[in-house]
Design a protein around this motif. Structure first.
Motif, mmCIF file in Angstrom:
data_model
loop_
_atom_site.group_PDB
_atom_site.id
_atom_site.type_symbol
_atom_site.label_atom_id
_atom_site.label_comp_id
_atom_site.label_asym_id
_atom_site.label_seq_id
_atom_site.Cartn_x
_atom_site.Cartn_y
_atom_site.Cartn_z
ATOM 1 N N THR A 196 0.897 -1.139 0.074
ATOM 2 C CA THR A 196 0.002 0.042 0.005
ATOM 3 C C THR A 196 0.981 1.367 -0.244
ATOM 4 N N LYS A 197 0.266 2.521 -0.231
ATOM 5 C CA LYS A 197 0.702 3.678 -0.334
ATOM 6 C C LYS A 197 1.978 3.747 -1.194
ATOM 7 N N CYS A 198 1.882 3.068 -2.235
ATOM 8 C CA CYS A 198 3.180 3.100 -3.290
ATOM 9 C C CYS A 198 3.067 4.604 -3.942
ATOM 10 N N PRO A 199 4.217 5.010 -4.426
ATOM 11 C CA PRO A 199 4.289 6.163 -5.285
ATOM 12 C C PRO A 199 3.825 6.091 -6.740
ATOM 13 N N PHE A 224 -0.372 -4.113 -6.006
ATOM 14 C CA PHE A 224 0.173 -2.792 -5.374
ATOM 15 C C PHE A 224 -0.883 -1.789 -5.504
ATOM 16 N N SER A 225 -1.110 -0.958 -4.363
ATOM 17 C CA SER A 225 -2.027 0.271 -4.419
ATOM 18 C C SER A 225 -1.284 1.402 -4.120
ATOM 19 N N ARG A 226 -2.059 2.409 -4.601
ATOM 20 C CA ARG A 226 -1.737 3.801 -4.228
ATOM 21 C C ARG A 226 -2.771 4.771 -3.794
ATOM 22 N N LEU A 227 -2.374 5.721 -2.994
ATOM 23 C CA LEU A 227 -3.515 6.716 -2.674
ATOM 24 C C LEU A 227 -3.939 7.754 -3.646
ATOM 25 N N GLU A 228 -5.274 7.872 -3.659
ATOM 26 C CA GLU A 228 -5.668 9.049 -4.639
ATOM 27 C C GLU A 228 -6.744 9.911 -3.725
ATOM 28 N N TYR A 229 -6.831 11.067 -4.161
ATOM 29 C CA TYR A 229 -7.271 12.061 -3.207
ATOM 30 C C TYR A 229 -8.646 12.518 -3.980
ATOM 31 N N ASP A 230 -9.632 12.560 -3.008
ATOM 32 C CA ASP A 230 -11.281 13.245 -3.974
ATOM 33 C C ASP A 230 -11.327 14.623 -3.469
ATOM 34 N N VAL A 231 -12.511 14.944 -3.801
ATOM 35 C CA VAL A 231 -12.872 16.238 -3.698
ATOM 36 C C VAL A 231 -12.796 16.944 -2.232
ATOM 37 N N PRO A 232 -12.010 17.867 -2.176
ATOM 38 C CA PRO A 232 -12.114 18.321 -0.791
ATOM 39 C C PRO A 232 -13.489 19.028 -0.178
ATOM 40 N N THR A 233 -13.756 18.894 0.917
ATOM 41 C CA THR A 233 -15.415 19.373 1.280
ATOM 42 C C THR A 233 -15.169 20.163 2.651
ATOM 43 N N ARG A 234 -15.797 21.124 2.805
ATOM 44 C CA ARG A 234 -15.704 21.791 4.058
ATOM 45 C C ARG A 234 -16.692 20.892 5.182
ATOM 46 N N ILE A 235 -15.863 20.614 6.158
ATOM 47 C CA ILE A 235 -16.288 20.369 7.340
ATOM 48 C C ILE A 235 -17.769 20.885 7.961
ATOM 49 N N PHE A 236 -17.743 22.193 8.243
ATOM 50 C CA PHE A 236 -18.742 22.695 8.704
ATOM 51 C C PHE A 236 -19.542 23.865 7.689
ATOM 52 N N GLN A 237 -20.616 23.290 7.257
ATOM 53 C CA GLN A 237 -21.292 23.750 6.181
ATOM 54 C C GLN A 237 -22.229 24.711 6.609
ATOM 55 N N ASP A 238 -21.608 26.219 7.143
ATOM 56 C CA ASP A 238 -22.582 27.002 7.610
ATOM 57 C C ASP A 238 -23.358 27.759 6.393
ATOM 58 N N SER A 239 -24.424 28.309 6.908
ATOM 59 C CA SER A 239 -25.255 28.902 5.777
ATOM 60 C C SER A 239 -24.603 29.961 4.964
ATOM 61 N N ASP A 240 -23.740 30.967 5.612
ATOM 62 C CA ASP A 240 -23.150 32.037 5.312
ATOM 63 C C ASP A 240 -21.667 31.646 4.590
#
Length: 396
Positions: A196-199, A224-240
């Motif tokens: 895992t975590k291969c370059p 063999f596997s590698r990491l891929e990063y998905d869409v970043p998302t806000r943790i706190f979805q405040d209305s403003d």
């Protein structure tokens, strides 16, 4: 350039203690091999995902890969011990079960895959019996055991061993001198081994060197596997608060505070550093429970960073950060969770998926759901919640 095993550190002064530790582990394994201690097999397909090292090898994203592969074909259950939970015995996760009751990793999986059965029990044999015998759970078709390679009271039908590329077990030593919880020869119990975590740019020669170094038997398959990063998302979805961007481009030109409480964040730091102007790691221990002083440290560290800036954290950490109080408005408005997925390398995804699906199909008692000729292709390109249409098939 990073190479395999480059995170391994051996404390030679502790090698004598490792020898005594090895005697104890070896005796336990011998009792299982002799049948003095009993391993239990089950009619329901059981797939174990685990490791023999202390620290993270990527168990959760690999279990989630299996969930995505199987969930639209058969009723999947995940059984974990629920590390650091504030409960005891067998607990079935519901939609509103608190994180403290089942642990951060099972909570994360239940939130991402609400249609999947998630349960925790330190005694895996009891957990499996509850999942397969409880009238309300008669439909469970396959059980994924999270972090159970060493739990030898269960004999899984398919045993998957994860090995960190940066901490190859063949170069490591037993505790306390190294990070191994079992001798290297314990890898012989695995049906599948995944490095895992291969370059991403691993060269063909390096694949061959690692394959030779692992010295697997013909009955074992190596992937063999590698990491891929998905869409970043806000943790706190405040209305403003404006909606989160839909790509990793949010890191470009930013001063990034990488906030982690996982066992091995080094690969994340290596992957994310080239994407941003500057990366500042703020590292806590694995499964860390954030306290008031930690919140103060997060607020102060982020406040000191120059603009433009954001905070990036993991899904597992996000489950705990949402439970704490005292995060500044600045932190709340700029903290993003970065989902992680795994990708099977060397164009072996179809072969890996076939091995999993064939095992479950051959041993399923509850009927397997079959799709078209694309059956062996991964559903991991879909986000959780995007569920392709399936065709019900009984008596396969």
């Amino acid at each position: 350039m990073r190479t395999e095993g480059d995170f391994i550190k051996i404390n030679k002064n502790l090698l004598p203690l490792s020898w005594f530790y090895g005697l104890g582990v070896g005796l336990r394994n011998m009792l299982f091999e002799m049948g003095v201690l009993k391993s239990h097999s089950y009619r329901t397909p059981v797939i174990s995902v685990g490791n023999i090292t202390v620290g993270g090898t990527g168990k959760t994203p690999h279990v989630e890969y299996l969930i995505r592969l199987l969930k639209d074909k058969i009723n999947v259950a995940v059984l974990s011990r629920g590390y650091k939970r504030k409960s005891h015995g067998f607990v079935m996760a519901e939609a509103d079960t608190p994180m403290q009751t089942i642990g951060d990793e099972p909570f994360q999986m239940k939130q991402k895959f609400p249609e999947v059965t998630v349960a925790v029990d330190a005694k895996r044999t009891r957990g499996i019996e509850r999942l397969t015998e409880d009238k309300s759970e008669k439909g469970v078709g396959v059980i994924l055991l999270d972090d159970a390679f060493q739990h030898r009271y269960v004999k899984p039908g398919l045993n998957i061993l994860l090995v960190d590329y940066h901490r190859l077990i063949v170069y490591d030593k037993l505790l306390p001198a190294g990070r191994l919880r079992e001798p290297v020869k314990s890898k012989d119990r695995a049906d599948i081994v995944i490095i895992t975590k291969c370059p991403k740019d691993l060269k063909p020669m390096e694949f061959r060197v690692i394959t030779k170094a692992m010295r697997l038997y013909p009955y074992q398959q190596l992937f063999f596997s590698r990491l891929e990063y998905d869409v970043p998302t806000r943790i706190f979805q405040d209305s403003d608060t404006p909606e989160a961007p839909a790509s990793l481009d949010i890191l470009t030109g930013k001063n990034v505070l990488l906030l982690t409480g996982i066992a091995s964040p080094k690969q994340m730091k290596h992957d994310l550093s080239p994407m941003c102007a500057q990366l500042t790691p703020l590292v806590f221990g694995d499964h860390h429970q954030f306290k008031k002083k930690d919140v103060h440290c997060i607020n102060e560290t982020f406040s000191a960073l120059p603009e433009p800036k954001i905070i990036v954290t993991t899904e597992k950490d996000a489950t705990r950060l949402t439970q704490v109080e005292g995060l500044s408005d600045e932190v709340r408005q700029n903290i993003y969770v970065l989902p992680i997925r795994i990708s099977i390398m060397q164009d072996q995804e179809e072969e890996f998926n076939k091995r999993i699906l064939d095992y479950v199909r051959k041993n399923s008692r509850n009927g397997f759901l079959v799709k078209s000729k694309d059956d062996h292709k991964s559903d991991n390109s879909h986000r959780s919640g995007d569920r392709p249409r399936t065709i019900s098939f009984r008596n396969f």
